[in-house]
Scaffold this active site. Sequence first.
Site, PDB file in Angstrom:
ATOM      1  N   SER A   3       0.936  -1.012   0.009  1.00 13.27           N
ATOM      2  CA  SER A   3      -0.068   0.103  -0.011  1.00 13.27           C
ATOM      3  C   SER A   3       0.945   1.236  -0.006  1.00 13.27           C
ATOM      4  O   SER A   3       1.601   1.510  -0.875  1.00 13.27           O
ATOM      5  CB  SER A   3      -0.953  -0.118   1.376  1.00 13.27           C
ATOM      6  OG  SER A   3      -1.967   0.765   1.005  1.00 13.27           O
ATOM      7  N   ASP A  31      -9.978  -5.632  -3.070  1.00 15.79           N
ATOM      8  CA  ASP A  31      -9.379  -4.674  -2.385  1.00 15.79           C
ATOM      9  C   ASP A  31     -10.222  -3.396  -2.742  1.00 15.79           C
ATOM     10  O   ASP A  31     -10.527  -2.914  -3.426  1.00 15.79           O
ATOM     11  CB  ASP A  31      -7.968  -4.491  -3.024  1.00 15.79           C
ATOM     12  CG  ASP A  31      -7.082  -3.617  -2.403  1.00 15.79           C
ATOM     13  OD1 ASP A  31      -7.677  -2.685  -1.622  1.00 15.79           O
ATOM     14  OD2 ASP A  31      -5.912  -3.695  -2.225  1.00 15.79           O
ATOM     15  N   HIS A  50      -7.415  -5.808   1.096  1.00 15.98           N
ATOM     16  CA  HIS A  50      -6.264  -4.815   0.902  1.00 15.98           C
ATOM     17  C   HIS A  50      -5.119  -5.505   1.637  1.00 15.98           C
ATOM     18  O   HIS A  50      -4.037  -4.857   1.661  1.00 15.98           O
ATOM     19  CB  HIS A  50      -6.646  -3.606   1.471  1.00 15.98           C
ATOM     20  CG  HIS A  50      -5.482  -2.487   1.341  1.00 15.98           C
ATOM     21  ND1 HIS A  50      -5.110  -2.376   0.224  1.00 15.98           N
ATOM     22  CD2 HIS A  50      -4.853  -1.673   2.091  1.00 15.98           C
ATOM     23  CE1 HIS A  50      -4.024  -1.330   0.183  1.00 15.98           C
ATOM     24  NE2 HIS A  50      -3.898  -0.816   1.411  1.00 15.98           N
TER      25      HIS A  50
END
Length: 274
Positions: free
Chosen positions: A95, A216, A244
């Site tokens: 991320s 996600d 995610h």
Amino acid sequence: MTDPIRNFAKAEPRNAVILWLTGWSMPETAFAELQLQLPEFDHVPVRLGCAETPEQMVAQAEAAAVACLPEAAGTHPGLAATSRSSRKLLIAGWSLGGLLALRLAARGFPDGLVLLGATARFVRCTEQADRGWPDAVLRQMTAALAKDRPAVEARFRGRLLSDGEKKAGLLPRLPREGSWATAALLAGIGLLRTANHLPVLPEIACPTLVVHGKEDKVCPYGAAEELYERLPRAEILPLEGSGHVPFLGREADVAEAIRRWWHGARTAFDSPPL
């Protein structure tokens, strides 16, 4: 009974190190189980939760990468002694950490790149809602942190898992809130709002493994497809039913995917030119 993983770790020299860059608000220990599944690597996590500005967060990642380079072998406490010339550097970014990893890759640091639930640009317009969030959401998070920080982190964690993962009981396995300083949370949002590595993707020459959940809700799967299409040497591992945190509850499978991908990349390194 002997443990084959531990025996493998003892038998194989650790000629590669993985530098781990975590996601927003997440402690570096989020990768602990995944790291245990990869005993043939040295592991160097970067503590992003103490940064006070976006620039300091970038500097911490770059300093850690420099310390892991072959010419710096033996200078980092997390690295085992090995041949300076043979050590390879992998950077794994999740991320927000993926944005930092791409920045380092654009500067030529890693020999290999692992992108977990990552994107080259987080802030997107309405027409690209399949690839990121509007800037207004991040501005709202910034303002809300000053009023009720626990609520902001709790809402964010509520978006991390797919419905199936929640039903499977994975929610308690997420790291608890509160591991990052408030300044670091703000610095991370600052990076998410401004980082844009789309223009440099074609210039990133190292082999890359893109691991991304199909469900996600933070970095939608369209961002992974974009990375796969624009990075010259990318492979993609789509994970059905995953949100995610694509490695959560799938550590063994993701580790094996990383292992096989890196074995192929290492074979390419060692092959003589035609």
